[in-house]
Design a protein around this motif. Sequence first.
Motif, mmCIF file in Angstrom:
data_model
loop_
_atom_site.group_PDB
_atom_site.id
_atom_site.type_symbol
_atom_site.label_atom_id
_atom_site.label_comp_id
_atom_site.label_asym_id
_atom_site.label_seq_id
_atom_site.Cartn_x
_atom_site.Cartn_y
_atom_site.Cartn_z
ATOM 1 N N ASN A 1 30.657 -16.205 -0.609
ATOM 2 C CA ASN A 1 31.189 -15.724 0.671
ATOM 3 C C ASN A 1 32.361 -16.593 1.114
ATOM 4 N N LEU A 2 33.461 -15.929 1.480
ATOM 5 C CA LEU A 2 34.660 -16.657 1.889
ATOM 6 C C LEU A 2 34.860 -16.593 3.414
ATOM 7 N N TYR A 3 34.858 -15.413 3.957
ATOM 8 C CA TYR A 3 35.070 -15.229 5.406
ATOM 9 C C TYR A 3 33.950 -14.366 5.970
ATOM 10 N N LEU A 4 33.388 -14.786 7.090
ATOM 11 C CA LEU A 4 32.338 -14.019 7.760
ATOM 12 C C LEU A 4 32.865 -13.492 9.094
ATOM 13 N N SER A 5 32.456 -12.298 9.405
ATOM 14 C CA SER A 5 32.888 -11.647 10.636
ATOM 15 C C SER A 5 31.833 -11.816 11.720
ATOM 16 N N CYS A 6 32.270 -12.188 12.939
ATOM 17 C CA CYS A 6 31.358 -12.241 14.085
ATOM 18 C C CYS A 6 31.657 -11.024 14.965
ATOM 19 N N TYR B 1 48.234 -9.292 14.418
ATOM 20 C CA TYR B 1 46.779 -9.384 14.596
ATOM 21 C C TYR B 1 46.405 -10.834 14.851
ATOM 22 N N ILE B 2 45.685 -11.027 15.925
ATOM 23 C CA ILE B 2 45.331 -12.393 16.329
ATOM 24 C C ILE B 2 43.888 -12.686 15.948
ATOM 25 N N GLU B 3 43.707 -13.785 15.254
ATOM 26 C CA GLU B 3 42.372 -14.204 14.822
ATOM 27 C C GLU B 3 41.992 -15.528 15.447
ATOM 28 N N ASP B 4 40.702 -15.698 15.631
ATOM 29 C CA ASP B 4 40.145 -16.983 16.034
ATOM 30 C C ASP B 4 39.291 -17.441 14.861
ATOM 31 N N LEU B 5 39.788 -18.442 14.137
ATOM 32 C CA LEU B 5 39.177 -18.800 12.866
ATOM 33 C C LEU B 5 38.393 -20.102 13.004
ATOM 34 N N ASN B 6 37.085 -20.058 12.803
ATOM 35 C CA ASN B 6 36.267 -21.273 12.764
ATOM 36 C C ASN B 6 36.106 -21.724 11.314
ATOM 37 N N GLU B 7 35.936 -23.004 11.152
ATOM 38 C CA GLU B 7 35.815 -23.559 9.800
ATOM 39 C C GLU B 7 34.377 -23.990 9.529
ATOM 40 N N GLY B 8 33.823 -23.525 8.429
ATOM 41 C CA GLY B 8 32.522 -24.023 7.979
ATOM 42 C C GLY B 8 31.362 -23.153 8.439
ATOM 43 N N LEU B 9 30.420 -22.934 7.533
ATOM 44 C CA LEU B 9 29.245 -22.115 7.839
ATOM 45 C C LEU B 9 28.488 -22.666 9.045
ATOM 46 N N SER C 1 30.611 -14.915 25.803
ATOM 47 C CA SER C 1 31.239 -15.486 26.993
ATOM 48 C C SER C 1 32.765 -15.387 26.875
ATOM 49 N N GLY C 2 33.226 -14.618 25.912
ATOM 50 C CA GLY C 2 34.672 -14.430 25.757
ATOM 51 C C GLY C 2 35.405 -15.687 25.307
ATOM 52 N N LYS C 3 34.704 -16.560 24.596
ATOM 53 C CA LYS C 3 35.324 -17.812 24.161
ATOM 54 C C LYS C 3 36.393 -17.559 23.091
ATOM 55 N N ASN C 4 36.146 -16.575 22.266
ATOM 56 C CA ASN C 4 37.104 -16.263 21.188
ATOM 57 C C ASN C 4 38.407 -15.702 21.742
ATOM 58 N N VAL C 5 39.489 -16.064 21.091
ATOM 59 C CA VAL C 5 40.796 -15.478 21.407
ATOM 60 C C VAL C 5 41.213 -14.680 20.180
ATOM 61 N N GLY C 6 41.073 -13.364 20.255
ATOM 62 C CA GLY C 6 41.317 -12.523 19.094
ATOM 63 C C GLY C 6 40.052 -12.359 18.280
ATOM 64 N N LYS C 7 40.221 -11.800 17.114
ATOM 65 C CA LYS C 7 39.095 -11.502 16.224
ATOM 66 C C LYS C 7 38.427 -12.786 15.738
ATOM 67 N N GLN C 8 37.117 -12.907 15.942
ATOM 68 C CA GLN C 8 36.387 -14.116 15.560
ATOM 69 C C GLN C 8 35.945 -14.047 14.095
ATOM 70 N N VAL C 9 36.431 -14.994 13.299
ATOM 71 C CA VAL C 9 36.081 -15.070 11.876
ATOM 72 C C VAL C 9 35.638 -16.505 11.588
ATOM 73 N N VAL C 10 34.728 -16.648 10.634
ATOM 74 C CA VAL C 10 34.335 -17.976 10.179
ATOM 75 C C VAL C 10 34.743 -18.108 8.709
ATOM 76 N N CYS C 11 35.487 -19.153 8.420
ATOM 77 C CA CYS C 11 35.895 -19.408 7.037
ATOM 78 C C CYS C 11 34.885 -20.349 6.388
ATOM 79 N N ILE C 12 34.263 -19.903 5.317
ATOM 80 C CA ILE C 12 33.298 -20.727 4.595
ATOM 81 C C ILE C 12 33.970 -21.416 3.416
ATOM 82 N N ALA C 13 34.849 -20.664 2.773
ATOM 83 C CA ALA C 13 35.566 -21.208 1.611
ATOM 84 C C ALA C 13 36.873 -20.443 1.491
ATOM 85 N N GLN C 14 37.914 -21.125 1.011
ATOM 86 C CA GLN C 14 39.212 -20.458 0.899
ATOM 87 C C GLN C 14 39.251 -19.506 -0.296
ATOM 88 N N ASP C 15 38.574 -19.899 -1.375
ATOM 89 C CA ASP C 15 38.464 -18.975 -2.507
ATOM 90 C C ASP C 15 37.348 -19.428 -3.443
#
Lengths: 342, 342
Positions: A44-49, A308-316, A328-342
């Motif tokens: 898994n590389l990117y997870l969607s919230c 397209y604006i993303e809010d990218l968190n790093e790490g599972l 609580s609307g903390k995200n600015v744009g689409k919330q994604v979590v990056c687990i690994a770049q590739d």
Amino acid sequence: MEQNKQIIFKGYIDGTPKETDMELKLGEIEVKAPKGSKAVLVKNLYLSCDPYMRGRMRENYESYIHPFVPGSVIEGFGVCKVVESDDPFYKIGDLVVGLTGWEEYSFVRKNEQLRKIEHGHDDVPLSYHVGLLGMAGFTAYAGFYEVCAPKRGDCVFVSAASGAVGQLVGQLARLHGCYVVGAAGSSQKVSLLKEKLGFHEAFNYKEESNLDAALKRCFPQGIDIYFDNVGGAMLDAALLNMKVHGRIAVCGMVSQQSISNRDGIHNLFTLISKRIKMQGFLQSDYLHLFPQFLEHVLREYKQGNIVYIEDLNEGLESAPAALVGLFSGKNVGKQVVCIAQD
Amino acid sequence: MEQNKQIIFKGYIDGTPKETDMELKLGEIEVKAPKGSKAVLVKNLYLSCDPYMRGRMRENYESYIHPFVPGSVIEGFGVCKVVESDDPFYKIGDLVVGLTGWEEYSFVRKNEQLRKIEHGHDDVPLSYHVGLLGMAGFTAYAGFYEVCAPKRGDCVFVSAASGAVGQLVGQLARLHGCYVVGAAGSSQKVSLLKEKLGFHEAFNYKEESNLDAALKRCFPQGIDIYFDNVGGAMLDAALLNMKVHGRIAVCGMVSQQSISNRDGIHNLFTLISKRIKMQGFLQSDYLHLFPQFLEHVLREYKQGNIVYIEDLNEGLESAPAALVGLFSGKNVGKQVVCIAQD
């Protein structure tokens, strides 16, 4: 056997999700797809919230998707890389997008839930496949074109307008020749709407003492289309400001997702006097349009007409906080979590 | 000058209408249409009592029709006979239907609001022209066929099912091959629904402690079409019982007409999970279909496939009580007041 960090769903909840409703666990996984299993092992590389995930934390939730299983890994959309495969359609190294687990590696047995990412989309950030080019983007596309029946010159209102879905709805509406106003929950988001996303007007709903008055200020002639991502008090105010034959696409009720005793809606009588069509929808009913969606949005994106604006968190480890932040609307744009770049 | 009894609207109200909100007055009228005036003088025969009239008793009611004028005669639909005319289109003795006053004689200056009753409808009770063949019947027809998109085999629920609109919706649905259940507010009405109006099932909502459970009993597989005449708690319960891709035609909110602080609707989240279309409508948007409605309903009526139940009060003096009775469900069937037989 390999180590496999996972985010586990602890049990059904009431109220707003908290980080402690999930926990990090160190599991193990056999990095091998057994012969004849047809299974695919992905990294898994990117997870969607996504807000809909709150619905899966409720038992007996009458929904279109089954609840999470307590004690099991959280499930969600992700961008992944195939690392083992017993299905000849999927080759090692293929990039895929679909339903996967909140963990480093996942076995996917229902391979139809994975879609290969075609070459030619390589100049698009990989994470966009769970955002602009994924379920969120397609929700915006199907909802706007298929449910809202937009016409050039229509006055369009979008709530949660800087979110994963709303930001694309607003841009599609502008490109369609509509007048677009967005509501969001911070001055930073309002600036993004007006300065980066091309909304004609925007307001911070948290600073408005009277939502009805805010809408009357932005739409002195009324609203043709309300793309509703939040429900609750904003929906009630919009109902008072619709034009005759207005359309309301009911896409999400993020304001209500966590509230067991939901706010009542009081202004439905305007449905009659204004002959309003209010329609709930799910993107999954429109999947036959997915290819034309991809083509349309990729073209506009490559021409620079859509951003397209993303809010990218790093790490599972950061995934539970990222999910919880949506409510609580903390995200600015689409919330994604990056687990690994590739 | 002739004496002309009138029902006067005293002033704007809050809450449920009371008889004392109106008063009987003895006026005078010149039984002559002045040359060049194009006016028509009609004798009123039957007056229609309709829930929408409550909306006209409110000042600044954001509506599709202007409020009543305090101190002036109540306005409503009626069947009338032309007794004087300066418009060559209307001859003395013509029977007409349209907006008129709650009085013995009315001058009508906007003649386009009068429709001549054609010969060939003479074997239909005259009063039906404000019911089965009037606005109420046409509301049922337009709402059912144009808003509900019915299919043979659909499960249809109708509230206020023995009322002016509901009783025809149910019969049209049955003739269309649907399964039809009605809700009404007394055991007498429930019997009428099942024994005279051909509903497959019916229940008395006042005797149900749990409307959700009542609907689950009648619709174990769920509801395809809800024709909503009442709003409020019944709408909330229906929302929990809709099938995927269900349709809700929002026709009236009689339960809410008198309530300034309306009940909140809590279950709109099912619009999304069930992809429900909920649409308000007014018959006046579909007037191009009126001729085919008349033909369709007259044919079914003459073939004995449709019946129509009226609640007929006698005398102009009884009109205020008849109107007020609508809001407690006192009427059984379409409420009409007979002022004169011809």
